[in-house]
Each structure stands twice: as structure tokens, then as C-alpha cells.
Design a protein around this motif. Sequence first.
Motif, PDB file in Angstrom:
ATOM      1  N   MET A   1      11.543  47.125 -27.112  1.00 20.97           N
ATOM      2  CA  MET A   1      10.120  46.950 -27.098  1.00 20.97           C
ATOM      3  C   MET A   1       9.767  45.806 -27.209  1.00 20.97           C
ATOM      4  N   PRO A   2       8.773  45.599 -25.619  1.00 21.72           N
ATOM      5  CA  PRO A   2       7.513  44.508 -25.750  1.00 21.72           C
ATOM      6  C   PRO A   2       7.543  43.697 -27.381  1.00 21.72           C
ATOM      7  N   ASN A   3       6.531  44.426 -28.557  1.00 23.86           N
ATOM      8  CA  ASN A   3       6.257  43.551 -29.541  1.00 23.86           C
ATOM      9  C   ASN A   3       7.344  42.808 -30.684  1.00 23.86           C
ATOM     10  N   GLU A   4       8.977  43.035 -29.975  1.00 23.83           N
ATOM     11  CA  GLU A   4      10.354  42.759 -30.855  1.00 23.83           C
ATOM     12  C   GLU A   4      11.372  41.377 -29.928  1.00 23.83           C
ATOM     13  N   PHE A   5      11.220  40.593 -30.791  1.00 23.98           N
ATOM     14  CA  PHE A   5      12.241  39.054 -29.998  1.00 23.98           C
ATOM     15  C   PHE A   5      12.933  38.641 -31.123  1.00 23.98           C
ATOM     16  N   SER A   6      14.367  38.491 -30.567  1.00 25.47           N
ATOM     17  CA  SER A   6      15.322  37.739 -30.941  1.00 25.47           C
ATOM     18  C   SER A   6      14.974  36.336 -31.756  1.00 25.47           C
ATOM     19  N   ALA A   7      15.805  35.954 -32.463  1.00 23.99           N
ATOM     20  CA  ALA A   7      15.297  34.293 -33.150  1.00 23.99           C
ATOM     21  C   ALA A   7      15.197  33.312 -32.079  1.00 23.99           C
ATOM     22  N   ARG A   8      15.672  33.084 -30.917  1.00 23.06           N
ATOM     23  CA  ARG A   8      15.748  32.761 -29.666  1.00 23.06           C
ATOM     24  C   ARG A   8      14.888  32.689 -29.105  1.00 23.06           C
ATOM     25  N   GLU A   9      14.213  33.872 -29.299  1.00 24.78           N
ATOM     26  CA  GLU A   9      13.131  33.680 -28.558  1.00 24.78           C
ATOM     27  C   GLU A   9      11.739  33.357 -29.003  1.00 24.78           C
ATOM     28  N   VAL A  10      11.997  33.943 -30.861  1.00 24.96           N
ATOM     29  CA  VAL A  10      11.253  33.435 -31.298  1.00 24.96           C
ATOM     30  C   VAL A  10      10.249  31.532 -31.244  1.00 24.96           C
ATOM     31  N   ALA A  11      11.824  31.170 -31.792  1.00 27.51           N
ATOM     32  CA  ALA A  11      11.948  30.122 -31.804  1.00 27.51           C
ATOM     33  C   ALA A  11      11.590  28.698 -30.350  1.00 27.51           C
ATOM     34  N   GLU A  12      11.912  29.937 -28.996  1.00 29.90           N
ATOM     35  CA  GLU A  12      11.649  28.801 -28.225  1.00 29.90           C
ATOM     36  C   GLU A  12       9.881  29.173 -27.925  1.00 29.90           C
TER      37      GLU A  12
ATOM     38  N   GLU B   1      -1.049  35.664 -27.914  1.00 31.22           N
ATOM     39  CA  GLU B   1      -1.241  36.571 -27.204  1.00 31.22           C
ATOM     40  C   GLU B   1      -0.269  36.332 -26.386  1.00 31.22           C
ATOM     41  N   ARG B   2       0.223  35.379 -25.527  1.00 35.21           N
ATOM     42  CA  ARG B   2       1.257  34.344 -25.227  1.00 35.21           C
ATOM     43  C   ARG B   2       2.838  34.969 -25.315  1.00 35.21           C
ATOM     44  N   ALA B   3       2.510  35.455 -26.676  1.00 32.83           N
ATOM     45  CA  ALA B   3       3.694  36.001 -27.019  1.00 32.83           C
ATOM     46  C   ALA B   3       4.171  37.174 -26.960  1.00 32.83           C
ATOM     47  N   GLU B   4       3.402  38.128 -27.032  1.00 30.02           N
ATOM     48  CA  GLU B   4       2.923  39.360 -26.198  1.00 30.02           C
ATOM     49  C   GLU B   4       2.788  39.735 -24.838  1.00 30.02           C
ATOM     50  N   ARG B   5       2.526  38.145 -24.834  1.00 30.08           N
ATOM     51  CA  ARG B   5       2.398  38.745 -22.265  1.00 30.08           C
ATOM     52  C   ARG B   5       4.020  38.262 -22.150  1.00 30.08           C
ATOM     53  N   TYR B   6       4.636  37.582 -22.834  1.00 27.54           N
ATOM     54  CA  TYR B   6       6.428  37.046 -22.270  1.00 27.54           C
ATOM     55  C   TYR B   6       6.921  38.773 -22.531  1.00 27.54           C
ATOM     56  N   GLY B   7       6.065  38.906 -23.845  1.00 32.80           N
ATOM     57  CA  GLY B   7       7.164  40.992 -24.522  1.00 32.80           C
ATOM     58  C   GLY B   7       7.343  41.663 -22.924  1.00 32.80           C
ATOM     59  N   LYS B   8       5.936  41.591 -22.414  1.00 36.90           N
ATOM     60  CA  LYS B   8       5.799  42.916 -21.713  1.00 36.90           C
ATOM     61  C   LYS B   8       6.214  42.421 -20.717  1.00 36.90           C
ATOM     62  N   ALA B   9       6.727  41.299 -19.713  1.00 31.93           N
ATOM     63  CA  ALA B   9       6.786  40.587 -18.763  1.00 31.93           C
ATOM     64  C   ALA B   9       8.435  41.161 -18.813  1.00 31.93           C
ATOM     65  N   ARG B  10       8.537  40.445 -19.908  1.00 27.16           N
ATOM     66  CA  ARG B  10      10.384  40.555 -20.488  1.00 27.16           C
ATOM     67  C   ARG B  10      10.863  42.309 -19.984  1.00 27.16           C
TER      68      ARG B  10
END
Length: 193
Positions: A1-12, A107-116
Amino acid sequence: MPNEFSAREVAELANVPVRAVDKAIEEKVLAGIRAAAPGRRRMLPLHAVPYAAIVARLPVTLSLETKRDLARALGKRSTARMTAEPLEIAPAVTVDVSALVGSDLAERAERYGKAREDFVHVDPDIMGGTPVLRGTRMTVYSVLGRIDGGDSVDDVLEDNPHLTREAVETAVFYARTHPIIGRPGGRPWAKAA
């Protein structure tokens, strides 16, 4: 899902150590979203990114209950409001979130999630399940290897004109936040000597 992140992604994305995110999970401040399939890791919601950035940059130490209140308050906000507006973390204590972490972090995190979701594809039938750029057999780790080896994003794009800059940058970010698990290749002890 685009708005779900791993712990490493959140940290980065939040520019904090992974240990800070792990601690928030251990303290049950950040709750993982249930994994879609058995064996898959739990993912963190979008508000975990600004939460981690705020807590790391605050010049004070928050109590556990205040941290939980902060996470809940961020979770109730829309993406646009998450870091754009001030946030009350305790009676008479308001944090100017945009000054602390930037107004566009969510918004940057959301854009990354969509791009991923758009560019990174994992399929057991393609390259043994190693993440690849969608529509290719190019693994995200091979793209990272080229960048770490001295090539620029433009060099990768020159060799692969069908790719976009966003696809290459997403692959590099994904590969950094999802390292290959297992024994290192080569002879790592030779580098230490």
C-alpha cells in the motif's frame, strides 16, 4: 500500500536512526498495520514519518503518554495538514511542526509511497522475487550498485532511456531501505585487514 512504510523507510524519510523508530514500536507508540500475508512484516502508517522527525528534533524529552498523544493527533490529520499546522502536544505547549520538520514531509513520504507502488515490483516468478523496476528485469539492488559504484542517475538513464528519473531514484531509495538479508558476499574480512 502506498501509505504504509517499513521501519527503515520511516527512518530514512524522517532522517532519524532506525533505532528511534524501533523504540517507538517497542513502546507501542507506533502501531504496525497488520501484514497482508503471513510471513510479511508489519508496516507503519504515514503519520509515523512526521512523528519520528518531530520527536527526534524536539529539544525536550516527551513522556510516553505524550508521545502516544502526539502519534494519535498526527494520525487524525489529513496528509496536507499533518506537518503544515502547529500541533498542541500538552496543555499550553504547541509545536510549530512546519518549522521543526518542514511543511512538506508528509507529502514527500506520500509521493515516495506512490512511486514505490508504481515503479518497484516484487513477483516470485521474476528474478526469484527480488524487487525489480516494473516492466524490467533490472533489480533495485543493481541500480543501487551502479549509483554506489560512481555512476550518476543520468548515467543509468542514458543506458536505460525507457526509465524515468523518478523510477531510478525510487529504486535507489527502496534498495537502501530494504537491504538484502543474508550472509555478505565476497570476502568482507579482506577489507578489514
